[in-house]
Design a protein around this motif. Structure first.
Motif, short mmCIF file in Angstrom:
data_model
loop_
_atom_site.label_atom_id
_atom_site.label_comp_id
_atom_site.label_asym_id
_atom_site.label_seq_id
_atom_site.Cartn_x
_atom_site.Cartn_y
_atom_site.Cartn_z
N ARG A 193 0.80 -1.22 0.00
CA ARG A 193 0.00 0.00 0.00
C ARG A 193 0.84 1.28 0.00
O ARG A 193 0.46 2.25 -0.65
N ARG A 194 1.91 1.33 0.78
CA ARG A 194 2.79 2.50 0.89
C ARG A 194 2.04 3.74 1.36
O ARG A 194 2.26 4.85 0.86
N GLU A 195 1.16 3.59 2.33
CA GLU A 195 0.36 4.69 2.84
C GLU A 195 1.10 5.44 3.96
O GLU A 195 1.60 4.83 4.90
N GLN A 229 -0.19 7.40 6.28
CA GLN A 229 -0.89 7.28 7.55
C GLN A 229 -0.46 6.00 8.28
O GLN A 229 -0.20 6.02 9.49
N SER A 230 -0.37 4.91 7.55
CA SER A 230 0.04 3.65 8.17
C SER A 230 1.51 3.67 8.59
O SER A 230 1.88 3.09 9.62
N MET A 231 2.33 4.34 7.81
CA MET A 231 3.74 4.42 8.15
C MET A 231 3.96 5.21 9.44
O MET A 231 4.74 4.82 10.31
N PHE A 232 3.21 6.31 9.61
CA PHE A 232 3.32 7.08 10.84
C PHE A 232 2.64 6.36 12.01
O PHE A 232 3.05 6.54 13.16
N PHE A 233 1.62 5.58 11.72
CA PHE A 233 0.99 4.73 12.73
C PHE A 233 2.03 3.75 13.28
O PHE A 233 2.21 3.63 14.51
N THR A 245 -3.72 8.87 1.03
CA THR A 245 -5.10 8.84 0.52
C THR A 245 -6.10 9.24 1.59
O THR A 245 -7.29 8.99 1.45
N SER A 246 -5.60 9.85 2.68
CA SER A 246 -6.50 10.20 3.78
C SER A 246 -7.50 11.28 3.40
O SER A 246 -8.50 11.47 4.10
N HIS A 247 -7.25 12.00 2.30
CA HIS A 247 -8.19 13.03 1.86
C HIS A 247 -9.32 12.46 0.99
O HIS A 247 -10.25 13.18 0.65
N ILE A 248 -9.24 11.17 0.65
CA ILE A 248 -10.26 10.53 -0.18
C ILE A 248 -11.32 9.93 0.73
O ILE A 248 -11.01 9.17 1.64
N SER A 249 -12.57 10.27 0.48
CA SER A 249 -13.66 9.86 1.38
C SER A 249 -13.91 8.36 1.37
O SER A 249 -14.28 7.77 2.38
#
Length: 230
Positions: free
Chosen positions: A49-51, A53-57, A198-202
């Motif tokens: 995924r390379r997200e 949000q998940s990396m900072f999580f 992708t945190s800005h995508i609903s």
């Protein structure tokens, strides 16, 4: 082997239970949930995924465990007397790192879900999704006491610290560091590893589904045009 060369187990995966105790066996597996989340969850999520949000999580969980080790070395509170049977008396018990990890995870996951970040849960499934991490957190806390690795006070200390750090880290990432996400995406690191946010995508699932279908249709259209022209 001499006494000063005695072997030491890796405490993260070294879980013992009484032979024939089925509840103990179940809780021993529960104690390994942090390992499954770290290796099976975050590592595979980064690969596929390379997200951001998940990396900072995941980074927050690492920071939380680092703080846990600092506190353990400073306080140096012993584990319960059962540590002798578990061969864990050479490590400290306050606060419980397993409890801290799981409650950090539960708090951060809850805040992500309730804020709608990532857009993978709708209203109907949101509360059902939150039941699992909190159930695992409570079970992990109970397992550490049941199996004899920690006292009640040690697991509650870990849970409390995990809740606090999870909330603080979420605020830090999504209030102070979020503005740097586009810079990370456009950096050499982001471009090389295809890191994205992708945190800005609903609704991420619908977004990716629609784009995958559109790409397939465009490819089919190009093939059809190439066939006609030939």
């Amino acid at each position: 082997m001499t006494a000063h060369n005695a072997l030491k187990a890796v405490s993260l995966t070294h879980v013992r239970y009484q032979r024939g105790d089925r509840l103990g066996l179940f809780l021993a597996w529960v104690s390994l949930v942090p390992v499954f989340i770290s290796l099976g969850g975050f590592v595979s999520h980064f690969i596929f995924r390379r997200e951001l949000q998940s990396m900072f999580f995941a980074l927050g969980l690492v920071v939380s465990q680092f703080i846990n080790e600092l506190i353990k070395k400073s306080v140096q509170q012993a584990r319960p007397e059962t540590c002798a049977l578990l061969e864990m008396c050479d490590s400290h018990g306050w606060p419980s790192s397993h409890s801290q990890y799981m409650f950090f995870f539960a708090v951060y996951f809850t805040l992500l879900t309730c804020k709608g970040i990532g857009g993978i849960w709708n209203v109907r499934t949101k509360w059902a999704a939150l039941f699992l991490p909190w159930s695992l957190a409570v079970l992990t806390m109970y397992s550490r006491v049941y199996l004899g690795y920690h006292t009640v006070a040690q697991v509650f200390a870990g849970a409390s610290l995990g809740i606090f750090l999870g909330g603080v880290w979420f605020w830090l990432v999504n209030s102070k560091l979020f503005c740097y996400f586009p810079l990370i995406e456009e950096s050499a690191f982001g471009r090389f590893f295809y890191v994205k946010d992708t945190s800005h995508i609903s609704d991420v699932l619908k977004f990716e589904y629609d784009n995958a279908r559109a790409a397939r249709k465009n490819m089919a259209a190009r093939k059809a045009m190439a066939t006609k022209s030939s």
